[in-house]
Design an enzyme around this catalytic site. Sequence first.
Site, PDB file in Angstrom:
ATOM      1  NE  ARG A  55      -3.582   2.024   2.975  1.00 22.86           N
ATOM      2  CZ  ARG A  55      -4.793   2.424   2.561  1.00 22.86           C
ATOM      3  NH1 ARG A  55      -5.425   1.759   1.625  1.00 22.86           N
ATOM      4  NH2 ARG A  55      -5.358   3.481   3.094  1.00 22.86           N
ATOM      5  CB  ILE A  81      -5.822   5.663  -1.124  1.00 21.33           C
ATOM      6  CG1 ILE A  81      -5.718   4.134  -1.090  1.00 21.33           C
ATOM      7  CG2 ILE A  81      -5.058   6.224   0.063  1.00 21.33           C
ATOM      8  CD1 ILE A  81      -4.260   3.626  -1.205  1.00 21.33           C
ATOM      9  CB  SER A  82     -10.908   3.333   0.457  1.00 20.40           C
ATOM     10  OG  SER A  82     -11.556   3.816  -0.694  1.00 20.40           O
ATOM     11  CD  GLN A  83     -11.379   2.806   7.744  1.00 17.17           C
ATOM     12  OE1 GLN A  83     -12.451   3.157   7.244  1.00 17.17           O
ATOM     13  NE2 GLN A  83     -11.263   2.448   8.999  1.00 17.17           N
ATOM     14  N   PRO A  84      -7.954   1.045   4.717  1.00 22.72           N
ATOM     15  CG  PRO A  84      -5.808   0.588   5.552  1.00 22.72           C
ATOM     16  CD  PRO A  84      -6.862   1.638   5.536  1.00 22.72           C
TER      17      PRO A  84
END
Length: 231
Positions: A55, A81-84
């Site tokens: 990431r 970028i979205s939260q994991p």
Amino acid sequence: MRLWPPNPVTISILLGSTVTAQDWEILRESMVKNQIQRRGVKSEAVLQAMRETPRHLFVPENVRKSAYEDRPLPIGYGQTISQPYIVGSMTDLLHIKATDKLLEIGTGSGYQAAILSKLAGRVYSIEVVEPLAREAGERLRTMGYQNVSVRAGDGYLGWPEEAPFDKIIVTAAPPEMPEALLRQLKNGGRLVAPIGREWQELVVVEKDMNGKTREHTEYPVMFVPMVPRRD
Ligand code: SAH
């Protein structure tokens, strides 16, 4: 990742020293365990894809040290970028098979596409911000993801030349379910999308073998808006 009690990795990051490849791996392992697995994602294939996807190489340098934290991060052009956990959970909800042909709307950094590419046969991803589409496409190519195609365009229209798709994932929030995407979903397929304006919910659509759709909501979410179609 727990910051307290500190471990050697958090200490080195807090002190601003150089992070080694091994440090990134430890951070990533901790992210998968504490953020994804602990919150209920059970698919070993999804967890493994997240363990294998770096990431930190998908985010800009100025936020790299936060790459494995439990939150979305800015990637430029007002996008994130979205939260994991959201990436893991949405991937899990797609029930991906190795032979699946997938469509993603909102390439952003290319991180979600990279994870999908490890699980599916082929991934098509559309990004409306041209420089982001170009950068993500280049990044994925350089990193060796060979089964992903990225193009700049309007996600509301889907990718008619490659339709139909086994699975569709939307990673920006449209106010309502885009009709073209429902049409481009195969019978027996699944679509996962955040739907709404200020208030959004993650919606899962299942299309049965007769082409009839059924949908349910999973949980409230907060995504950047899917920009309106330019007619
Ligand atoms: N999946 C991405 C994060 C997506 S953020 C990742 O892994 O990094 C949402 C993205 O959707 C943004 O990059 C935004 O520019 C894009 N987007 C917004 N409206 C869109 C549209 N109509 N068509 C395609 N992409 C769109």
